[in-house]
Design an enzyme around this catalytic site. Structure first.
Site, PDB file in Angstrom:
ATOM      1  N   ASP A  53      -0.486   9.267  -7.238  1.00 43.20           N
ATOM      2  CA  ASP A  53      -1.381   9.154  -8.395  1.00 43.20           C
ATOM      3  C   ASP A  53      -2.388   8.026  -8.159  1.00 43.20           C
ATOM      4  O   ASP A  53      -2.370   7.005  -8.843  1.00 43.20           O
ATOM      5  CB  ASP A  53      -0.518   8.886  -9.640  1.00 43.20           C
ATOM      6  CG  ASP A  53      -1.322   8.816 -10.908  1.00 43.20           C
ATOM      7  OD1 ASP A  53      -2.436   9.374 -10.942  1.00 43.20           O
ATOM      8  OD2 ASP A  53      -0.838   8.196 -11.878  1.00 43.20           O
ATOM      9  N   ASP A 112       0.864  -1.176   0.000  1.00 41.93           N
ATOM     10  CA  ASP A 112       0.000   0.000   0.000  1.00 41.93           C
ATOM     11  C   ASP A 112       0.912   1.241   0.000  1.00 41.93           C
ATOM     12  O   ASP A 112       1.732   1.402   0.901  1.00 41.93           O
ATOM     13  CB  ASP A 112      -0.872  -0.046   1.264  1.00 41.93           C
ATOM     14  CG  ASP A 112      -1.807   1.144   1.340  1.00 41.93           C
ATOM     15  OD1 ASP A 112      -3.001   0.927   1.530  1.00 41.93           O
ATOM     16  OD2 ASP A 112      -1.332   2.299   1.221  1.00 41.93           O
TER      17      ASP A 112
HETATM   18  N1  SAM Z   1       1.165   6.374 -11.712  1.00 45.63           N
HETATM   19  C1  SAM Z   1       0.837   5.497 -12.823  1.00 45.63           C
HETATM   20  C2  SAM Z   1       1.242   6.147 -14.106  1.00 45.63           C
HETATM   21  O1  SAM Z   1       1.224   7.379 -14.196  1.00 45.63           O
HETATM   22  O2  SAM Z   1       1.597   5.421 -15.047  1.00 45.63           O
HETATM   23  C3  SAM Z   1      -0.639   5.178 -12.866  1.00 45.63           C
HETATM   24  C4  SAM Z   1      -1.213   4.758 -11.575  1.00 45.63           C
HETATM   25  S1  SAM Z   1      -2.917   4.355 -11.600  1.00 45.63           S
HETATM   26  C5  SAM Z   1      -3.693   5.899 -11.741  1.00 45.63           C
HETATM   27  C6  SAM Z   1      -3.195   3.927  -9.927  1.00 45.63           C
HETATM   28  C7  SAM Z   1      -2.482   2.629  -9.510  1.00 45.63           C
HETATM   29  O3  SAM Z   1      -2.553   2.543  -8.084  1.00 45.63           O
HETATM   30  C8  SAM Z   1      -3.124   1.358 -10.029  1.00 45.63           C
HETATM   31  O4  SAM Z   1      -2.134   0.594 -10.667  1.00 45.63           O
HETATM   32  C9  SAM Z   1      -3.641   0.630  -8.772  1.00 45.63           C
HETATM   33  O5  SAM Z   1      -3.520  -0.773  -8.857  1.00 45.63           O
HETATM   34  C10 SAM Z   1      -2.717   1.176  -7.713  1.00 45.63           C
HETATM   35  N2  SAM Z   1      -3.230   1.222  -6.333  1.00 45.63           N
HETATM   36  C11 SAM Z   1      -4.502   1.342  -5.885  1.00 45.63           C
HETATM   37  N3  SAM Z   1      -4.522   1.499  -4.548  1.00 45.63           N
HETATM   38  C12 SAM Z   1      -3.234   1.508  -4.145  1.00 45.63           C
HETATM   39  C13 SAM Z   1      -2.577   1.678  -2.894  1.00 45.63           C
HETATM   40  N4  SAM Z   1      -3.264   1.878  -1.768  1.00 45.63           N
HETATM   41  N5  SAM Z   1      -1.230   1.643  -2.850  1.00 45.63           N
HETATM   42  C14 SAM Z   1      -0.502   1.444  -3.973  1.00 45.63           C
HETATM   43  N6  SAM Z   1      -1.052   1.273  -5.188  1.00 45.63           N
HETATM   44  C15 SAM Z   1      -2.394   1.320  -5.281  1.00 45.63           C
END
Ligand code: SAM
Length: 274
Positions: A159, A138
């Site tokens: 993001d 997370d």
């Molecule tokens: N930052 C990436 C890019 O610009 O290429 C895109 C990220 S996308 C908007 C959000 C990502 O966060 C997804 O891959 C999702 O699986 C992941 N995610 C969701 N909740 C999360 C958390 N609590 N901690 C880490 N990753 C998480």
């Protein structure tokens, strides 16, 4: 966790976010001291634009595909398009791959991703980069362990998917924690603008945590219907000159990204330089 970025990779919001990422990295690289990039919601790192998900949403056709062919332009746009093109015609790099490709040997990337499939794909995408470290976790919970970074210089990209209404509050709390532990760090947060009131409330909350410099960047594509038409970025402690670079890059992509006329970029200093 239902959100899959494969549906959205290369859309207009990715274009604006990744232009900002490239512009910030370019500034950080102007000083010889090493820095770290921490990507709290990193995604898969590389997206196939011919995948079922990408073809079903068609979002990249309103984003990267409208700007991929732009020739001369501002530095951040040229660098961004070079990185995108280096991945091949039908592929799009996510934030951790863009960062990994632009870092110097002395810089470091920590890419945190919670979804096991995406974390696995990310490890493969970043395998060639010795200074990139993938953490399956997370992002909010893991971030404090990396702050302050030993380099005392760096960028934290937040993001999240904004799948639930409390994600704005979680993102704002994360910025507060960063400012407490690493007050000089550059923080880049992406947010959707589906409700102007929710976006404004988020920006006001972050402002309350006292960043000395806080820049808000909005891009309104004018898209109608069910699609997200606008998105924003909050940048705490942006490097000097970032605002001018971002304005130039967004002005260059605005004609391609707009619906019924050019997209409308807007930059506002919420704290610090005007
Ligand atoms: N930052 C990436 C890019 O610009 O290429 C895109 C990220 S996308 C908007 C959000 C990502 O966060 C997804 O891959 C999702 O699986 C992941 N995610 C969701 N909740 C999360 C958390 N609590 N901690 C880490 N990753 C998480």
């Amino acid at each position: 966790m239902n959100y899959r970025h494969a549906f959205h990779a290369g859309n207009f919001a990715d274009v604006m976010k990744h232009l900002a990422l490239v512009a910030i990295l370019t500034h950080l690289k102007k000083k010889p001291a090493p820095f770290v990039v921490i990507d709290t919601h990193a995604g898969r790192g590389l997206y196939d634009l011919m995948s079922d998900e990408a073809l079903r949403s068609g979002e990249a056709t309103g984003g990267i595909e409208r700007v991929r062919g732009l020739g001369d332009g501002p530095e951040a746009l040229r660098l961004y398009l070079d990185v995108v093109r280096s991945c091949g015609e039908a592929r799009y790099p996510g934030s951790p791959l863009i960062a990994a490709k632009l870092l110097r040997p002395e810089d470091r990337l920590v890419a945190i991703e919670k979804h096991p499939d995406d974390a696995r794909a990310l490890k493969i995408a970043l395998a060639p980069f010795r200074r990139a470290h993938v953490v399956e976790a997370d992002g909010y919970a893991r971030l404090p362990a990396h702050l302050p970074p030993p380099e005392r210089r760096g960028l934290i990209l937040i993001d999240p998917p904004y799948e639930t209404p409390d994600e704005f509050a979680a993102a704002a709390r994360a910025v507060a924690g960063i400012l407490r532990r690493f007050a000089t760090g550059v923080v880049l947060v992406w947010f959707p603008i589906k409700s102007a009131a929710a976006a404004n409330a988020f920006c006001s909350e972050v402002l309350q945590y006292g960043p000395r410099k806080l820049l808000r960047v909005d891009l309104d594509t004018g898209a109608g219907g069910k699609r997200m038409a606008s998105a924003g970025l909050l940048v705490a402690n942006p490097p000097f000159g970032f605002d001018a670079d971002m304005r130039a890059a967004l002005d260059a992509v605005a004609p391609g990204l707009g619906h019924n006329g050019p997209a409308r970029p807007r930059l506002d200093w919420l704290a610090g330089p005007q």
